[in-house]
Design an enzyme around this catalytic site. Sequence first.
Site, PDB file in Angstrom:
ATOM      1  N   SER A   1      10.230  -1.461 -15.581  1.00 43.85           N
ATOM      2  CA  SER A   1      10.196  -0.533 -14.463  1.00 43.85           C
ATOM      3  C   SER A   1      10.906   0.765 -14.862  1.00 43.85           C
ATOM      4  CB  SER A   1      10.828  -1.187 -13.228  1.00 43.85           C
ATOM      5  OG  SER A   1      10.562  -0.460 -12.063  1.00 43.85           O
TER       6      SER A   1
ATOM      7  N   ASP B   1       1.172  -7.082  -9.858  1.00 41.18           N
ATOM      8  CA  ASP B   1       2.005  -5.903  -9.605  1.00 41.18           C
ATOM      9  C   ASP B   1       1.173  -4.841  -8.891  1.00 41.18           C
ATOM     10  OD1 ASP B   1       3.719  -3.718  -9.666  1.00 41.18           O
ATOM     11  OD2 ASP B   1       4.397  -4.115 -11.721  1.00 41.18           O
TER      12      ASP B   1
ATOM     13  N   HIS C   1       5.632  -7.011  -8.790  1.00 41.31           N
ATOM     14  CA  HIS C   1       6.425  -6.222  -9.740  1.00 41.31           C
ATOM     15  C   HIS C   1       7.693  -6.956 -10.167  1.00 41.31           C
ATOM     16  CE1 HIS C   1       7.768  -2.593 -11.746  1.00 41.31           C
ATOM     17  NE2 HIS C   1       8.866  -2.542 -11.008  1.00 41.31           N
TER      18      HIS C   1
END
Length: 389
Positions: free
Chosen positions: A163, A328, A358
């Site tokens: 991320s 995700d 995610h």
Amino acid sequence: MPQGTPPPATGAWREGAPPGRRQWYDRTEPLALEAGGRLSGVRLAYETWGRLAPDRSNAVLVLHALTGDSHAAGEAGPGHPTSGWWDALIGPGRALDTDRWFVVAPNVLGGCQGSTGPASLRPDGRYWGGSFPRLTQRDQVLAEAGLADALGIERWALVVGGSMGGMRALEWAVSRPERVASLFLLACTAVASADQIAWATAQVHAIRADPHWRGGHYHGAAPGQGPHAGLGIARRLAHITYRGAEELDARFGNRAQAGEDPWAGGRYQVESYLDHHAAKLVRRFDAASYVVLAEAMNAHDTGRGRDGTRAALARVTARTLVAGVDTDRLYPFAQQEELAARIPSADRARVISSPYGHDGFLIETTQVAGLIRELLDDVREPSTTLPGG
């Protein structure tokens, strides 16, 4: 918000609090910022596991996501309100085997768990607050490069992040290819999409709309007088994007929370779930840091000033593995496929199968461990014996 003692104005780590496992790097020179200006008094908190080999060839850099920090491994305790966010991957015999690797995890510049950020004191003794400058991943990596220099690490055996951490890991490999031997990118992208910017912007607006925001200058306020409502809403919005829709429906459906009636002021189960995560975050994070980091993520664009994304990714020379989560909805797998296709040293993008969306890159540690081992399998052992070995 939970009943009982109100949360402090900020959940940031403060000077005088237990340091836990933190160590600190203090930059001696001001940091030149991509958006203009210079930031003085830069300090990064970081933690390490394992021992650095005499030839310094076994160093691994682990970079955290938006609300993470330097405490990637270890138990909760004084100075660390939560246990390590990747604890299952770091330690003796684990994928990042600390009998072999020297693992370094810094708290990002702009963060709130020991590194310089809005909750830190300025050189004049006041809190930075809303006056903290705009940051980008390039600024954050420049600060981390100073940490690497201070540790005597010229080249990382591996840089890994997911991320927001994946954005910084990619920036390391694009801007300093000679310093990254291997690269592991998880659930990230080469450039922030309109959808990602939209979600983050809504979260930032929620924080700034809180009457206790005060332009970001709230850090000296009494308990309960910080922008907790705005930060809590931001966390709720974010958490929806972090999880898979099918997982939420399977866990909660449209069922009411036990003992509550949504038609009479009560909550649905999923509502209670979001409330729980919001209440946890306001006690361990800082609203102004959330704004600074979210805006840095919105500015993520590896191609800026580099003749575009394709040319930027062509700079990467590290042996690279890219992976994404099949459910995700915030960083769709197609973005990882594009990264893998455009980085010359990467092969196909790998799929982490998970119902958790995610957050799968944090939860599916068995699958992530397998990918780390695959990437590091051909990396040679440190050429000299570790101290005490």
